[in-house]
Design a protein around this motif. Sequence first.
Motif, PDB file in Angstrom:
ATOM      1  N   ASN A 198      -4.381   0.150   5.715  1.00 48.30           N
ATOM      2  CA  ASN A 198      -3.214  -0.354   6.443  1.00 48.30           C
ATOM      3  C   ASN A 198      -2.097   0.679   6.440  1.00 48.30           C
ATOM      4  N   TYR A 199      -1.895   1.304   5.291  1.00 55.00           N
ATOM      5  CA  TYR A 199      -0.850   2.322   5.227  1.00 55.00           C
ATOM      6  C   TYR A 199      -1.261   3.572   5.998  1.00 55.00           C
ATOM      7  N   GLY A 200      -2.535   3.905   5.994  1.00 52.00           N
ATOM      8  CA  GLY A 200      -3.017   5.038   6.777  1.00 52.00           C
ATOM      9  C   GLY A 200      -2.713   4.864   8.259  1.00 52.00           C
ATOM     10  N   ILE A 201      -2.910   3.660   8.759  1.00 52.67           N
ATOM     11  CA  ILE A 201      -2.595   3.363  10.157  1.00 52.67           C
ATOM     12  C   ILE A 201      -1.087   3.448  10.376  1.00 52.67           C
ATOM     13  N   ALA A 202      -0.329   2.923   9.434  1.00 47.45           N
ATOM     14  CA  ALA A 202       1.130   2.967   9.546  1.00 47.45           C
ATOM     15  C   ALA A 202       1.640   4.409   9.554  1.00 47.45           C
ATOM     16  N   LEU A 203       0.958   5.303   8.841  1.00 50.73           N
ATOM     17  CA  LEU A 203       1.343   6.720   8.852  1.00 50.73           C
ATOM     18  C   LEU A 203       1.282   7.289  10.265  1.00 50.73           C
ATOM     19  N   TRP A 204       0.193   6.960  10.969  1.00 53.65           N
ATOM     20  CA  TRP A 204       0.052   7.460  12.338  1.00 53.65           C
ATOM     21  C   TRP A 204       1.108   6.854  13.247  1.00 53.65           C
ATOM     22  N   LYS A 205       1.457   5.608  13.015  1.00 52.64           N
ATOM     23  CA  LYS A 205       2.509   4.989  13.830  1.00 52.64           C
ATOM     24  C   LYS A 205       3.853   5.656  13.565  1.00 52.64           C
ATOM     25  N   GLU A 206       4.111   5.985  12.303  1.00 50.74           N
ATOM     26  CA  GLU A 206       5.402   6.564  11.928  1.00 50.74           C
ATOM     27  C   GLU A 206       5.501   8.053  12.274  1.00 50.74           C
ATOM     28  N   GLU A 266       0.826  -1.196   0.000  1.00 49.31           N
ATOM     29  CA  GLU A 266       0.000   0.000   0.000  1.00 49.31           C
ATOM     30  C   GLU A 266       0.868   1.256   0.000  1.00 49.31           C
ATOM     31  N   LYS A 267       1.957   1.221   0.752  1.00 48.78           N
ATOM     32  CA  LYS A 267       2.867   2.366   0.793  1.00 48.78           C
ATOM     33  C   LYS A 267       3.439   2.638  -0.593  1.00 48.78           C
ATOM     34  N   ARG A 268       3.891   1.602  -1.279  1.00 54.29           N
ATOM     35  CA  ARG A 268       4.442   1.774  -2.638  1.00 54.29           C
ATOM     36  C   ARG A 268       3.400   2.342  -3.583  1.00 54.29           C
ATOM     37  N   LYS A 269       2.172   1.813  -3.502  1.00 56.48           N
ATOM     38  CA  LYS A 269       1.091   2.316  -4.353  1.00 56.48           C
ATOM     39  C   LYS A 269       0.868   3.800  -4.101  1.00 56.48           C
ATOM     40  N   PHE A 270       0.773   4.155  -2.829  1.00 59.64           N
ATOM     41  CA  PHE A 270       0.486   5.537  -2.480  1.00 59.64           C
ATOM     42  C   PHE A 270       1.625   6.465  -2.889  1.00 59.64           C
ATOM     43  N   LEU A 271       2.866   6.057  -2.610  1.00 55.31           N
ATOM     44  CA  LEU A 271       4.017   6.890  -2.973  1.00 55.31           C
ATOM     45  C   LEU A 271       4.104   7.106  -4.484  1.00 55.31           C
ATOM     46  N   ASN A 272       3.717   6.110  -5.266  1.00 54.55           N
ATOM     47  CA  ASN A 272       3.710   6.270  -6.721  1.00 54.55           C
ATOM     48  C   ASN A 272       2.719   7.337  -7.165  1.00 54.55           C
ATOM     49  N   LEU A 273       1.618   7.458  -6.431  1.00 58.43           N
ATOM     50  CA  LEU A 273       0.591   8.431  -6.791  1.00 58.43           C
ATOM     51  C   LEU A 273       0.914   9.841  -6.304  1.00 58.43           C
ATOM     52  N   CYS A 274       1.755   9.945  -5.278  1.00 58.70           N
ATOM     53  CA  CYS A 274       2.031  11.233  -4.634  1.00 58.70           C
ATOM     54  C   CYS A 274       2.865  12.160  -5.498  1.00 58.70           C
ATOM     55  N   GLY A 275       2.660  13.450  -5.273  1.00 58.03           N
ATOM     56  CA  GLY A 275       3.518  14.471  -5.848  1.00 58.03           C
ATOM     57  C   GLY A 275       4.797  14.595  -5.029  1.00 58.03           C
ATOM     58  N   LYS A 276       5.687  15.479  -5.474  1.00 56.45           N
ATOM     59  CA  LYS A 276       6.991  15.624  -4.825  1.00 56.45           C
ATOM     60  C   LYS A 276       6.899  16.060  -3.368  1.00 56.45           C
ATOM     61  N   ARG A 277       6.004  16.991  -3.056  1.00 56.33           N
ATOM     62  CA  ARG A 277       5.896  17.471  -1.676  1.00 56.33           C
ATOM     63  C   ARG A 277       5.464  16.353  -0.736  1.00 56.33           C
ATOM     64  N   ASP A 278       4.463  15.585  -1.140  1.00 61.83           N
ATOM     65  CA  ASP A 278       4.008  14.480  -0.290  1.00 61.83           C
ATOM     66  C   ASP A 278       5.082  13.417  -0.157  1.00 61.83           C
ATOM     67  N   GLN A 279       5.816  13.162  -1.220  1.00 54.83           N
ATOM     68  CA  GLN A 279       6.906  12.192  -1.126  1.00 54.83           C
ATOM     69  C   GLN A 279       7.966  12.673  -0.135  1.00 54.83           C
ATOM     70  N   ALA A 280       8.243  13.981  -0.148  1.00 55.87           N
ATOM     71  CA  ALA A 280       9.212  14.534   0.802  1.00 55.87           C
ATOM     72  C   ALA A 280       8.699  14.410   2.241  1.00 55.87           C
ATOM     73  N   LEU A 281       7.407  14.632   2.435  1.00 52.57           N
ATOM     74  CA  LEU A 281       6.826  14.473   3.773  1.00 52.57           C
ATOM     75  C   LEU A 281       6.925  13.025   4.238  1.00 52.57           C
ATOM     76  N   LEU A 282       6.570  12.110   3.357  1.00 51.80           N
ATOM     77  CA  LEU A 282       6.513  10.693   3.729  1.00 51.80           C
ATOM     78  C   LEU A 282       7.894  10.063   3.867  1.00 51.80           C
ATOM     79  N   THR A 340      -5.471   8.298   2.061  1.00 50.09           N
ATOM     80  CA  THR A 340      -5.249   6.847   2.154  1.00 50.09           C
ATOM     81  C   THR A 340      -6.568   6.113   2.361  1.00 50.09           C
ATOM     82  N   GLU A 341      -7.475   6.709   3.123  1.00 52.68           N
ATOM     83  CA  GLU A 341      -8.795   6.090   3.298  1.00 52.68           C
ATOM     84  C   GLU A 341      -9.568   6.102   1.990  1.00 52.68           C
ATOM     85  N   PHE A 342      -9.540   7.209   1.278  1.00 49.95           N
ATOM     86  CA  PHE A 342     -10.287   7.317   0.024  1.00 49.95           C
ATOM     87  C   PHE A 342      -9.800   6.277  -0.988  1.00 49.95           C
ATOM     88  N   PHE A 343      -8.489   6.093  -1.057  1.00 50.04           N
ATOM     89  CA  PHE A 343      -7.915   5.134  -2.009  1.00 50.04           C
ATOM     90  C   PHE A 343      -7.854   3.714  -1.439  1.00 50.04           C
TER      91      PHE A 343
END
Length: 146
Positions: free
Chosen positions: A63-71, A22-38, A56-59
């Motif tokens: 699982n990755y949304g939860i991992a974001l909060w953990k990270e 899920e993280k790989r999928k999301f990072l592929n969709l993200c723009g540069k700013r979001d990639q820098a944040l993540l 992450t919920e919309f897409f």
Amino acid sequence: MFRNKELFLTRRGKSIMNVEMEKRKFLNLCGKRDQALLSGEKRMTLGDMERLTYLTEFFELENYGIALWKEFGDDVKEPFEAMMKMLDEPECIEDRWLDDEAKGEKWLLEFQELALTEEYREWIRNYIDKKYEERGLPYPTGADFD
């Protein structure tokens, strides 16, 4: 006993694999700013976490949304707690901004616009269109926010 341990490890392994996929999928969709944040290059704000959680919920990448909060949860802990305390105040109960659908639509459009390739922008647009069609809603446009 060993079989249960094996089953536990297998489930845990699948869960970790799901988060990574899920993280790989999301990072592929993200723009540069979001990639820098993540990636931790830029500091995560509470607003960023709210937006990324919504996306992450919309897409359907829960699982990755939860991992974001953990990270990144520690990065936004103080402003999050302050916001939660403020929301407990009686005058905040009626505020409309707390459940603002337009905010989510704006985030979706910005996310689409900032995708790195035309192929990803098109995929995001089709996905949003499909989800909105399922809800019986028209595709959101920038005119919706003027």
